[in-house]
Design a protein around this motif. Structure first.
Motif, PDB file in Angstrom:
ATOM      1  N   GLU A  91      -6.919  -5.344   5.801  1.00 37.18           N
ATOM      2  CA  GLU A  91      -6.559  -5.201   4.389  1.00 37.18           C
ATOM      3  C   GLU A  91      -7.487  -4.179   3.753  1.00 37.18           C
ATOM      4  O   GLU A  91      -8.686  -4.125   4.062  1.00 37.18           O
ATOM      5  CB  GLU A  91      -6.677  -6.552   3.684  1.00 37.18           C
ATOM      6  CG  GLU A  91      -6.155  -6.548   2.251  1.00 37.18           C
ATOM      7  CD  GLU A  91      -6.125  -7.950   1.662  1.00 37.18           C
ATOM      8  OE1 GLU A  91      -6.583  -8.108   0.509  1.00 37.18           O
ATOM      9  OE2 GLU A  91      -5.662  -8.873   2.360  1.00 37.18           O
ATOM     10  N   SER A 151       2.314  -4.918   1.000  1.00 40.10           N
ATOM     11  CA  SER A 151       1.719  -5.655  -0.110  1.00 40.10           C
ATOM     12  C   SER A 151       1.175  -6.976   0.426  1.00 40.10           C
ATOM     13  O   SER A 151       1.853  -7.650   1.211  1.00 40.10           O
ATOM     14  CB  SER A 151       2.776  -5.916  -1.181  1.00 40.10           C
ATOM     15  OG  SER A 151       2.243  -6.658  -2.244  1.00 40.10           O
ATOM     16  N   PRO A 152      -0.034  -7.419   0.068  1.00 43.80           N
ATOM     17  CA  PRO A 152      -0.978  -6.733  -0.824  1.00 43.80           C
ATOM     18  C   PRO A 152      -1.989  -5.901  -0.027  1.00 43.80           C
ATOM     19  O   PRO A 152      -3.025  -6.424   0.399  1.00 43.80           O
ATOM     20  CB  PRO A 152      -1.665  -7.885  -1.543  1.00 43.80           C
ATOM     21  CG  PRO A 152      -1.663  -9.000  -0.513  1.00 43.80           C
ATOM     22  CD  PRO A 152      -0.480  -8.785   0.381  1.00 43.80           C
ATOM     23  N   LEU A 153      -1.693  -4.637   0.203  1.00 45.88           N
ATOM     24  CA  LEU A 153      -2.581  -3.672   0.850  1.00 45.88           C
ATOM     25  C   LEU A 153      -2.952  -4.083   2.271  1.00 45.88           C
ATOM     26  O   LEU A 153      -4.048  -3.790   2.750  1.00 45.88           O
ATOM     27  CB  LEU A 153      -3.854  -3.468   0.008  1.00 45.88           C
ATOM     28  CG  LEU A 153      -3.632  -3.010  -1.439  1.00 45.88           C
ATOM     29  CD1 LEU A 153      -4.967  -2.879  -2.162  1.00 45.88           C
ATOM     30  CD2 LEU A 153      -2.874  -1.698  -1.491  1.00 45.88           C
ATOM     31  N   SER A 154      -2.063  -4.778   2.960  1.00 49.54           N
ATOM     32  CA  SER A 154      -2.339  -5.222   4.323  1.00 49.54           C
ATOM     33  C   SER A 154      -1.637  -4.314   5.326  1.00 49.54           C
ATOM     34  O   SER A 154      -0.663  -3.633   5.006  1.00 49.54           O
ATOM     35  CB  SER A 154      -1.877  -6.666   4.513  1.00 49.54           C
ATOM     36  OG  SER A 154      -0.473  -6.766   4.325  1.00 49.54           O
ATOM     37  N   SER A 162      -5.394   1.160  -2.887  1.00 49.29           N
ATOM     38  CA  SER A 162      -4.248   1.849  -2.305  1.00 49.29           C
ATOM     39  C   SER A 162      -4.706   3.014  -1.438  1.00 49.29           C
ATOM     40  O   SER A 162      -5.659   3.718  -1.774  1.00 49.29           O
ATOM     41  CB  SER A 162      -3.317   2.363  -3.408  1.00 49.29           C
ATOM     42  OG  SER A 162      -2.788   1.291  -4.156  1.00 49.29           O
TER      43      SER A 162
END
Length: 367
Positions: free
Chosen positions: A303, A321-324, A307
């Protein structure tokens, strides 16, 4: 290559649009594009200021720091290529806005502008035309409107003004009164106060218009009057302050508003957005830098803290999402190396080298 100037009137401040095709890749923040104007043009000494206006100079729609002079070549300026760079065979459009105060030649006629780059030093050129102003809206009236009388004749018309301050003569004569009579008119530059904004670095040095180092801002007031200007500024939602010392802009997206004033003049408020990101993205992973396993398949999951893009051994992964993100890899016996790179929207990089050891040897029990 094409060049257009608007307005094209002699002595006017023109908006210049230059388009050409680059046949080589141009790297952002490294390669330069050069423009050589005709000797009769006037280039302001303030053209290298980052925000003489907030968007005076654009390359393919992206703001650049300024048109910096090439001191050993007269009437020549250069631009540093902005993010994301320029690809080979891409059309390049340079826009110099009218507010940059690049002044057209004062004599009407055909002129030539030249362009070249660090990668293509051979000069290309294209013509442009500077036109003369014309008398318009001519109207006349006579009082009285009788023959054989001394009359007051009034002429009204629109014409271009001189491009330099000074005294000018208007002469009048007629067919029946051929001796000229003249009147002197004095023209002066319009009083102004303005603020130049200079930054260090002089332009965004990251991607997508970001600075990847803290930005030092200097505000410089100019006026053509004898009055002393004072400059005011505010950062984001703060209060206006008198500018004295350079301003340091730290991480974040900030709005800087500023203006200068004298006793009799007040400049219209200006605004510029400064995006600063000096920190690389943090990476959280499901494995350690050195990992042992007996399984033939490895899942690398992680992760990001912000962004950005993720690459493992040069292959881009989808960031969900979430940034994984996750990548599945087949392992060979022994050491397996994985080079992980995370790049945020500003261009900051974080890299990790992972070593995964596949050991499928069965352990032996000794008596």
């Amino acid at each position: 290559m094409t060049v257009s100037v608007n307005p094209s009137d002699r002595g006017a401040y023109g908006e210049y649009k230059i388009t050409f095709v680059s046949h080589s890749d141009l790297k952002q923040g490294y390669d330069r594009i050069y423009l050589q104007f005709p000797q009769e043009s006037t280039i302001p000494c303030t053209s290298c200021a980052y925000a003489h206006c907030s968007d005076c100079f654009l390359i393919n729609g992206t703001r650049v720091g300024g048109a910096c002079p090439v001191y050993d070549l007269p009437k020549t300026v250069y631009f540093t290529v902005p993010s994301p760079g320029i690809k080979a065979n891409e059309t390049v459009e340079i826009l110099i806005k009218q507010s940059a105060s690049f002044q057209n030649p004062t004599v009407p006629g055909d002129y030539t502008l030249k362009v070249w780059t660090d990668q293509e030093p051979e000069k290309a050129q294209a013509p442009f035309t500077i036109t003369s102003t014309t008398i318009q809206n001519l109207a006349a009236s006579a009082d009285p409107e009788f023959t054989n009388a001394n009359i007051m004749l009034s002429l009204d018309f629109t014409t271009g003004s001189p491009n330099k301050q000074g005294s000018y003569l208007i002469e009048v004569f007629t067919d029946s009164e051929p001796t000229p009579v003249s009147v002197k008119i004095d023209f002066k530059d319009k009083d102004f106060v303005r603020t130049l904004l200079e930054t260090t670095p002089s332009e965004p040095n990251g991607k997508n218009g970001y600075f990847v180092s803290n930005v030092i801002v200097k505000l410089i007031a100019e006026t053509n009057t004898s009055e002393t200007p004072t400059t005011y500024y505010k950062l984001d939602e703060g209060d206006y302050k008198v500018f004295i010392d350079p301003i340091v802009i730290n991480d974040g997206i900030h709005t800087l508003k500023y203006y200068s004033k004298t006793e009799s003049l007040t400049e219209e408020e200006k605004s510029v957005t400064l995006k600063v990101d000096t920190k690389p993205p943090d990476i959280t992973l499901n494995i350690k830098d050195l990992t042992y396993t007996y399984e033939n398949t490895l899942s690398i999951r992680g992760e990001l803290s912000e962004s950005g893009d993720v690459y493992i051994n040069g292959i881009k992964l989808n960031v969900l999402s979430p940034l994984s993100f996750e990548g599945i890899y087949a392992l060979k016996d022994g050491q397996n190396f994985f080079h992980l790179v995370a790049i945020d929207v500003a261009g900051n990089r974080n890299e990790k080298l992972l070593t995964v050891v596949l050991d499928t040897t069965q352990p032996l029990f000794l008596r």
